[in-house]
Write an enzyme that holds these catalytic residues in place. Structure first.
Site, PDB file in Angstrom:
ATOM      1  N   ASP A 106       1.019  -1.106  -0.050  1.00  0.00           N
ATOM      2  CA  ASP A 106      -0.009   0.056   0.025  1.00  0.00           C
ATOM      3  C   ASP A 106       0.951   1.250   0.052  1.00  0.00           C
ATOM      4  OD1 ASP A 106      -2.817   1.050   0.433  1.00  0.00           O
ATOM      5  OD2 ASP A 106      -1.733   2.057   2.026  1.00  0.00           O
ATOM      6  N   HIS A 304      -7.060  -6.408  -1.319  1.00  0.00           N
ATOM      7  CA  HIS A 304      -5.976  -5.574  -1.215  1.00  0.00           C
ATOM      8  C   HIS A 304      -4.706  -5.825   0.097  1.00  0.00           C
ATOM      9  CE1 HIS A 304      -3.866  -1.623  -1.023  1.00  0.00           C
ATOM     10  NE2 HIS A 304      -4.356  -1.189   0.370  1.00  0.00           N
TER      11      HIS A 304
END
Length: 325
Positions: A106, A304
């Site tokens: 991320d 994610h």
């Protein structure tokens, strides 16, 4: 030194780059530095740290600037990419190491990529997860969104200090539960998400609060994350987004430079980041922008939080990469 919620991992603090940094550590051997993203903590790397330390590596995962037990400076301008890379450079020095492999997920991925770009003498290899390497473009992201007529992208919502903080801190545990589930591969409700916010709604408006937690996230895991954000707040992590334009300006001297060290990219097939307009173009450009690339892996199923959703496969790829250096 402090107790960690994970057996075999210890928590330590050090002053580096002018701030107190808390980091988790286990193992001995060549240094692997793990950089987490938003809204997370060193704890996001627990599976990788245990696997890599067992394979003969010294694993260190800091709470990044603004998170957990690491300082969160008052000034928004102290959260640029250069501050973050500076933190990692100083941390490596304080650890007594002369080089490291840097791994990021991320927001931690851009930091890892930039560590490799700016200090190839120190960071001998790089692994990015979820967020592809994106060389500096001709225009900053926020200006590009404005030119396209986009006004409700979540990164735009994060720009005004205090707004997103107030939304998330109203009920920290529920906010994190919604964010983690909605961005995961387990979320299957069509039309739900938070990339583009509904008119008049906040970040959480179109997210899903699961009836039960997915298998990769236990109540104890959520307790740890919630405890960290209840104490430290969300301001520090959100300030990273408030430097997007400043970062673009600061990186001008490195425009067009490639990352030449050995590199690898990993993402989950259901990661919403892969659906961002430029992501697939960035991935397709890897042979040019990452000449040392040794693998680009899209793992089927995860969303994610790929290193937590499928730690077995991520660990396999990571250890294979490390062994090949």
């Amino acid at each position: 030194m402090a107790d960690s919620p994970v057996a075999g991992i210890v928590l330590k603090t050090v002053t580096a780059n002018g701030i107190t940094q808390r980091y988790a550590e286990c193992g001995s051997g060549p240094l692997v530095l793990f950089c987490h993203g938003w809204p997370e903590s060193w704890y996001s790397w627990r599976h990788q740290m245990l696997a890599a330390s067992a394979a003969g590596y010294r694993c260190v995962a800091p709470d990044m600037r603004g998170y957990g037990g690491t300082d969160s400076p008052a000034d928004v301008e102290h959260f640029t990419v250069l501050d973050m890379v500076g933190d990692m450079v100083a941390l490596v020095k304080e650890l007594g190491a002369t080089e490291a492999v840097v791994v990021g997920h991320d927001w931690g991925a851009p930091i890892a990529w930039h560590c490799a770009l700016l200090r190839p003498d120190l960071f001998r290899a790089v692994v990015g997860m979820s967020v592809p390497w994106a060389p500096r473009g001709g225009i900053d992201l926020l200006s590009a969104l404005h030119k396209m007529g986009i006004t409700r992208f979540y990164m735009q919502y994060f720009q005004t200090p205090g707004v997103a903080e107030a939304e998330f801190e109203q009920d920290v545990r529920t906010s994190l539960r919604r964010i983690y589930y909605t961005a995961s591969g387990d979320m299957d409700q069509k039309g739900k998400g938070f990339a583009v916010l509904p008119e008049g709604g906040g970040f959480l408006t179109n997210t899903v609060d699961p009836v039960s937690l997915p298998s990769w996230l236990s109540e104890a895991d959520l307790d740890w994350f919630a405890g960290e954000f209840s104490r430290a707040g969300f301001r520090g992590g959100l300030n990273w987004y408030r430097n997007l334009t400043r970062n673009w300006r600061l990186m001008a001297p490195w425009h067009g430079r490639t990352i030449n060290q050995p590199s690898m990219f990993i993402a989950g097939s259901r990661d919403g980041v892969l659906r961002f307009p430029a992501s697939m173009q960035q991935i397709e450009a890897f042979p040019r922008t990452l000449p040392g690339i040794r693998g680009c892996h899209i793992i089927d199923g995860p969303g994610h939080w790929v290193q937590q959703e499928n730690p077995v496969e991520v660990n396999r790829l990571l250890l294979e990469f490390l062994a090949g250096l």
